[in-house]
Design a protein around this motif. Structure first.
Motif, PDB file in Angstrom:
ATOM      1  N   PRO A  40      -7.853  18.927  18.126  1.00  0.00           N
ATOM      2  CA  PRO A  40      -7.494  17.962  17.082  1.00  0.00           C
ATOM      3  C   PRO A  40      -6.096  17.384  17.324  1.00  0.00           C
ATOM      4  CG  PRO A  40      -7.346  20.219  16.252  1.00  0.00           C
ATOM      5  CD  PRO A  40      -7.766  20.324  17.680  1.00  0.00           C
ATOM      6  N   LEU A  41      -5.894  16.173  16.839  1.00  0.00           N
ATOM      7  CA  LEU A  41      -4.549  15.590  16.865  1.00  0.00           C
ATOM      8  C   LEU A  41      -3.728  16.187  15.731  1.00  0.00           C
ATOM      9  CD1 LEU A  41      -5.245  11.781  17.439  1.00  0.00           C
ATOM     10  CD2 LEU A  41      -4.867  13.560  19.144  1.00  0.00           C
ATOM     11  N   ALA A  42      -4.437  16.563  14.656  1.00  0.00           N
ATOM     12  CA  ALA A  42      -3.807  17.207  13.503  1.00  0.00           C
ATOM     13  C   ALA A  42      -4.914  17.970  12.781  1.00  0.00           C
ATOM     14  CB  ALA A  42      -3.184  16.167  12.589  1.00  0.00           C
ATOM     15  N   LYS A  43      -4.533  19.062  12.092  1.00  0.00           N
ATOM     16  CA  LYS A  43      -5.549  19.888  11.425  1.00  0.00           C
ATOM     17  C   LYS A  43      -5.705  19.528   9.950  1.00  0.00           C
ATOM     18  CE  LYS A  43      -5.743  24.346  12.206  1.00  0.00           C
ATOM     19  NZ  LYS A  43      -5.153  25.715  12.320  1.00  0.00           N
ATOM     20  N   ILE A  44      -4.744  18.759   9.445  1.00  0.00           N
ATOM     21  CA  ILE A  44      -4.781  18.398   8.024  1.00  0.00           C
ATOM     22  C   ILE A  44      -4.858  16.876   7.908  1.00  0.00           C
ATOM     23  CG2 ILE A  44      -3.449  18.435   5.856  1.00  0.00           C
ATOM     24  CD1 ILE A  44      -2.135  21.064   7.061  1.00  0.00           C
ATOM     25  N   VAL A  45      -5.896  16.386   7.217  1.00  0.00           N
ATOM     26  CA  VAL A  45      -5.996  14.939   6.980  1.00  0.00           C
ATOM     27  C   VAL A  45      -6.186  14.709   5.485  1.00  0.00           C
ATOM     28  CG1 VAL A  45      -7.322  12.834   7.371  1.00  0.00           C
ATOM     29  CG2 VAL A  45      -6.926  14.410   9.273  1.00  0.00           C
ATOM     30  N   ILE A  46      -5.333  13.881   4.917  1.00  0.00           N
ATOM     31  CA  ILE A  46      -5.452  13.555   3.495  1.00  0.00           C
ATOM     32  C   ILE A  46      -5.588  12.044   3.351  1.00  0.00           C
ATOM     33  CG2 ILE A  46      -4.362  13.727   1.208  1.00  0.00           C
ATOM     34  CD1 ILE A  46      -2.893  16.243   2.282  1.00  0.00           C
ATOM     35  N   ILE A  47      -6.675  11.622   2.721  1.00  0.00           N
ATOM     36  CA  ILE A  47      -6.900  10.190   2.485  1.00  0.00           C
ATOM     37  C   ILE A  47      -6.529   9.903   1.030  1.00  0.00           C
ATOM     38  CG2 ILE A  47      -8.608   8.314   2.492  1.00  0.00           C
ATOM     39  CD1 ILE A  47     -10.387  10.227   4.264  1.00  0.00           C
ATOM     40  N   VAL A  48      -5.595   8.978   0.821  1.00  0.00           N
ATOM     41  CA  VAL A  48      -5.206   8.615  -0.545  1.00  0.00           C
ATOM     42  C   VAL A  48      -5.709   7.201  -0.824  1.00  0.00           C
ATOM     43  CG1 VAL A  48      -3.318   8.436  -2.209  1.00  0.00           C
ATOM     44  CG2 VAL A  48      -3.127  10.043  -0.298  1.00  0.00           C
ATOM     45  N   ILE A  49      -6.513   7.043  -1.883  1.00  0.00           N
ATOM     46  CA  ILE A  49      -7.085   5.736  -2.222  1.00  0.00           C
ATOM     47  C   ILE A  49      -6.440   5.221  -3.507  1.00  0.00           C
ATOM     48  CG2 ILE A  49      -9.202   4.483  -2.812  1.00  0.00           C
ATOM     49  CD1 ILE A  49     -10.699   6.794  -1.246  1.00  0.00           C
ATOM     50  N   LEU A  50      -5.717   4.105  -3.382  1.00  0.00           N
ATOM     51  CA  LEU A  50      -5.126   3.462  -4.563  1.00  0.00           C
ATOM     52  C   LEU A  50      -6.146   2.446  -5.072  1.00  0.00           C
ATOM     53  CD1 LEU A  50      -2.648   4.711  -3.100  1.00  0.00           C
ATOM     54  CD2 LEU A  50      -1.335   2.732  -3.802  1.00  0.00           C
ATOM     55  N   ASP A  51      -6.850   2.764  -6.129  1.00  0.00           N
ATOM     56  CA  ASP A  51      -7.969   1.940  -6.589  1.00  0.00           C
ATOM     57  C   ASP A  51      -7.512   0.517  -6.937  1.00  0.00           C
ATOM     58  OD1 ASP A  51     -10.259   0.886  -8.072  1.00  0.00           O
ATOM     59  OD2 ASP A  51     -10.953   2.962  -8.170  1.00  0.00           O
ATOM     60  N   GLY A  52      -8.275  -0.473  -6.452  1.00  0.00           N
ATOM     61  CA  GLY A  52      -8.033  -1.873  -6.823  1.00  0.00           C
ATOM     62  C   GLY A  52      -6.661  -2.403  -6.429  1.00  0.00           C
ATOM     63  N   THR A  53      -6.190  -2.033  -5.223  1.00  0.00           N
ATOM     64  CA  THR A  53      -4.841  -2.460  -4.823  1.00  0.00           C
ATOM     65  C   THR A  53      -4.882  -3.555  -3.762  1.00  0.00           C
ATOM     66  OG1 THR A  53      -3.897  -0.328  -5.399  1.00  0.00           O
ATOM     67  CG2 THR A  53      -2.671  -1.639  -3.812  1.00  0.00           C
ATOM     68  N   ARG A  54      -4.339  -4.708  -4.096  1.00  0.00           N
ATOM     69  CA  ARG A  54      -4.252  -5.829  -3.157  1.00  0.00           C
ATOM     70  C   ARG A  54      -3.205  -5.517  -2.094  1.00  0.00           C
ATOM     71  NH1 ARG A  54      -5.838 -11.084  -4.661  1.00  0.00           N
ATOM     72  NH2 ARG A  54      -4.361 -11.790  -3.099  1.00  0.00           N
ATOM     73  N   ALA A  55      -3.490  -5.894  -0.838  1.00  0.00           N
ATOM     74  CA  ALA A  55      -2.538  -5.650   0.246  1.00  0.00           C
ATOM     75  C   ALA A  55      -1.216  -6.391   0.007  1.00  0.00           C
ATOM     76  CB  ALA A  55      -3.143  -6.077   1.577  1.00  0.00           C
ATOM     77  N   ASP A  56      -1.300  -7.672  -0.412  1.00  0.00           N
ATOM     78  CA  ASP A  56      -0.057  -8.452  -0.551  1.00  0.00           C
ATOM     79  C   ASP A  56       0.841  -7.901  -1.662  1.00  0.00           C
ATOM     80  OD1 ASP A  56      -1.837  -9.264  -2.494  1.00  0.00           O
ATOM     81  OD2 ASP A  56      -1.603 -11.424  -2.148  1.00  0.00           O
ATOM     82  N   VAL A  57       0.232  -7.465  -2.770  1.00  0.00           N
ATOM     83  CA  VAL A  57       1.038  -6.894  -3.862  1.00  0.00           C
ATOM     84  C   VAL A  57       1.626  -5.546  -3.426  1.00  0.00           C
ATOM     85  CG1 VAL A  57       1.016  -6.096  -6.263  1.00  0.00           C
ATOM     86  CG2 VAL A  57      -0.329  -8.104  -5.614  1.00  0.00           C
ATOM     87  N   PHE A  58       0.809  -4.754  -2.737  1.00  0.00           N
ATOM     88  CA  PHE A  58       1.265  -3.446  -2.265  1.00  0.00           C
ATOM     89  C   PHE A  58       2.486  -3.583  -1.363  1.00  0.00           C
ATOM     90  CE2 PHE A  58       1.374  -0.007   0.836  1.00  0.00           C
ATOM     91  CZ  PHE A  58       1.226   1.118   0.042  1.00  0.00           C
TER      92      PHE A  58
ATOM     93  N   ALA B 262      -5.174  28.232   8.319  1.00  0.00           N
ATOM     94  CA  ALA B 262      -6.188  28.850   9.174  1.00  0.00           C
ATOM     95  C   ALA B 262      -7.347  27.899   9.462  1.00  0.00           C
ATOM     96  CB  ALA B 262      -6.714  30.123   8.504  1.00  0.00           C
ATOM     97  N   ARG B 263      -7.801  27.169   8.452  1.00  0.00           N
ATOM     98  CA  ARG B 263      -9.039  26.389   8.600  1.00  0.00           C
ATOM     99  C   ARG B 263      -8.829  24.898   8.776  1.00  0.00           C
ATOM    100  NH1 ARG B 263     -12.737  27.791   3.587  1.00  0.00           N
ATOM    101  NH2 ARG B 263     -14.032  26.247   4.622  1.00  0.00           N
ATOM    102  N   GLY B 264      -7.657  24.391   8.408  1.00  0.00           N
ATOM    103  CA  GLY B 264      -7.460  22.935   8.374  1.00  0.00           C
ATOM    104  C   GLY B 264      -7.929  22.398   7.036  1.00  0.00           C
ATOM    105  N   LEU B 265      -7.655  21.132   6.784  1.00  0.00           N
ATOM    106  CA  LEU B 265      -7.978  20.554   5.475  1.00  0.00           C
ATOM    107  C   LEU B 265      -8.372  19.086   5.611  1.00  0.00           C
ATOM    108  CD1 LEU B 265      -7.781  20.650   2.233  1.00  0.00           C
ATOM    109  CD2 LEU B 265      -5.446  19.828   2.554  1.00  0.00           C
TER     110      LEU B 265
END
Ligand SMILES: [Zn+2]
Length: 480
Positions: A122-140, A269-272
């Motif tokens: 693996p490149l990394a054992k922990i991956v966290i995806i954060v979803i900002l609901d209804g977020t426009r790229a330009d405003v972000f 131990a297991r990754g996430l």
């Protein structure tokens, strides 16, 4: 004679429009460089979304209008006692052809991969995806918050495109399955089922595609969802997945961090693999609109929560072994996003931080469906079976790619792998555009039928009493 010519003109126009539908998206198929290929991912997705939107929004209204016009011209012809059964038959065939075209509405070819290969480095054992609901790229990107002030510590995308329909459930399922709603089957959020009106082809269904959480669990990786609602969390992962769903942005981030703190040694131990869904931005969009300062501050608040998460990871000494992906399920315009013209609402932010990520890297484009294959690549596991997205290779440090994956030429790898995925998007785009053309052809065909019917009535009425003629002119004169 004139009738035949008109008919040919219609046919010629139809053929020309089909040719345009085939040629128009073609340039996206032949990117010259990896930068072009990344840009083509975003453009082809937007093209595909628009083709689907055009088809969906014309299909039912035009069929209804065509049936009404057909009834009208039948009535006219009956009045003139000239009912040509042959033309009716032709129209019936046309309607049938269109319905066949629209019902086989899943056109892309899912790429099946072999069952569980051994886990790769693996490149990394922990991956966290954060979803900002209804977020426009330009405003972000136009608002100052923790992520904009730490932007170049991670990598980001110039253009990142969600799928169609532009609502939460289909897109979150696309994030975890790596494929389009028309393949994974969940094409609507439950709350929009009542509002969809004539969009009969899109419905809420339980996803039928495998997701990256199921795959990760098969490899023994800890899987956790922290979604805003239980109903969406339950769609992700399998019976071993921990669901901490239900809550606003702050409470969800706190729950996620608490879980990480309480399961430190198990994660080591297991990754996430974890998904955190922050809902406040979408609620503020609906309540205050995409231009409001309330919407901006909800997005900033959520981006600051990501900062809190990253500080927690860094404090644990996990920075080198973690990747945090920040994106949105869809954008919004005014107070809404459902069934809006896709280019107005389908651009979402995409920012990635972590050990293998090349700081300051900017990719030209990508799609939500590319997240699951990229996560699989990071964790060293296989991608979900139905996944049609690609690995966003250029987010990562070249030396990490070379040492851990043996990838020395990203350029040629990108060109080769992305063109496969671009072909799938192209086929979909062309078929939905053709579906739209057939719908428009049907409309012009029936309009022409009605006009001919009216001409016949007018001609006949010269020899008859003037009363029905005036009556018809008055009643139907506006239809052209
Ligand atoms: Zn919403």
């Amino acid at each position: 004679m004139l009738k035949n010519l008109l008919k040919n003109k219609l046919l010629i126009t139809f053929i020309a429009l089909i040719a345009i539908a085939i040629i128009l998206p073609m340039p996206l198929l032949f990117p010259a460089t990896s930068n072009d290929a990344e840009a083509a991912l975003a453009s082809s997705e937007e093209f595909r979304n628009s083709a689907l939107w055009l088809f969906d929004n014309t299909f039912v209204p035009v069929v209804v209008l065509a049936i009404l016009l057909e009834l009208f011209s039948l009535a006219l012809r009956r009045r003139a006692t000239i009912i040509k059964r042959t033309t009716t038959k032709k129209k019936a065939t046309l309607i049938l052809a269109m319905i066949v075209l629209s019902t086989c509405a899943t056109f892309a070819f899912p790429i099946s991969t072999a069952q569980n290969q051994a886990q790769q480095t693996p490149l990394a054992k922990i991956v966290i995806i954060v979803i900002l609901d209804g977020t426009r790229a330009d405003v972000f990107w136009g608002t100052s918050h923790w992520i904009t002030s730490h932007r170049d510590e991670g990598a980001w995308a110039r253009r990142f495109i969600c799928t169609y329909p532009t609502v939460t459930y289909p897109n979150i399922v696309s994030i975890v399955t790596g494929t389009w709603p028309q393949i994974h089957g969940c094409e609507l959020s439950p709350r929009y089922v009542k509002e969809r009106n004539y969009l009969i082809l899109r419905d809420y269904r339980t996803p039928r595609a495998e997701d990256i959480f199921e795959v990760a669990d098969n490899y023994g990786i800890l899987t956790v969802t922290v979604m805003a609602s239980y109903s969406i969390g339950s769609l992700i992962g399998d019976s071993n997945t921990t669901h901490l769903d239900g809550g606003d942005a702050r409470s969800n981030m706190e729950k996620a961090i608490r879980f990480i703190n309480e399961h430190k040694s198990e994660i080591e131990a297991r990754g996430l693999l974890m998904c955190i869904h922050l809902i406040d931005s979408d609620e503020y969009l609906h309540d205050f609109s995409s231009d409001s300062k309330e919407y901006k501050s909800a997005i900033a608040m959520e981006a600051n929560l990501v900062g809190m998460l990253i500080n927690n990871i860094t404090a644990k000494g996990w920075a080198n072994d973690s990747v945090v992906i920040v994106t949105a399920d869809h954008g919004g315009i005014g107070n809404a996003h459902f069934n809006r013209y896709p280019p107005l609402v389908d651009e979402v932010p995409f920012w990635v931080w972590g050990g293998p990520v090349l700081p300051g890297a900017v990719i030209n484009g990508g799609r939500l469906i590319d997240i699951a294959p990229t996560v699989a690549f990071i964790l060293g596991i296989r991608k979900p079976k139905e996944s049609t997205g690609v690995v966003l290779y250029k987010l990562f440090k070249p030396d990490v790619l070379e040492n851990l994956k043996g990838i020395s030429s990203v350029e040629s790898l990108v060109l080769e792998e992305y063109s496969n995925s671009l072909r799938g998007a192209y086929v979909d785009t062309v078929l939905y555009l053709c579906g739209f053309m057939v719908v428009m052809f049907l409309l012009s065909f029936t309009v022409r039928g009605a006009i001919i019917g009216m001409r016949i009535i007018r001609r006949l009425s010269r020899y008859a009493s003037p009363t029905p003629h005036r009556k018809y002119r008055y009643k139907y004169g506006g239809v052209k």
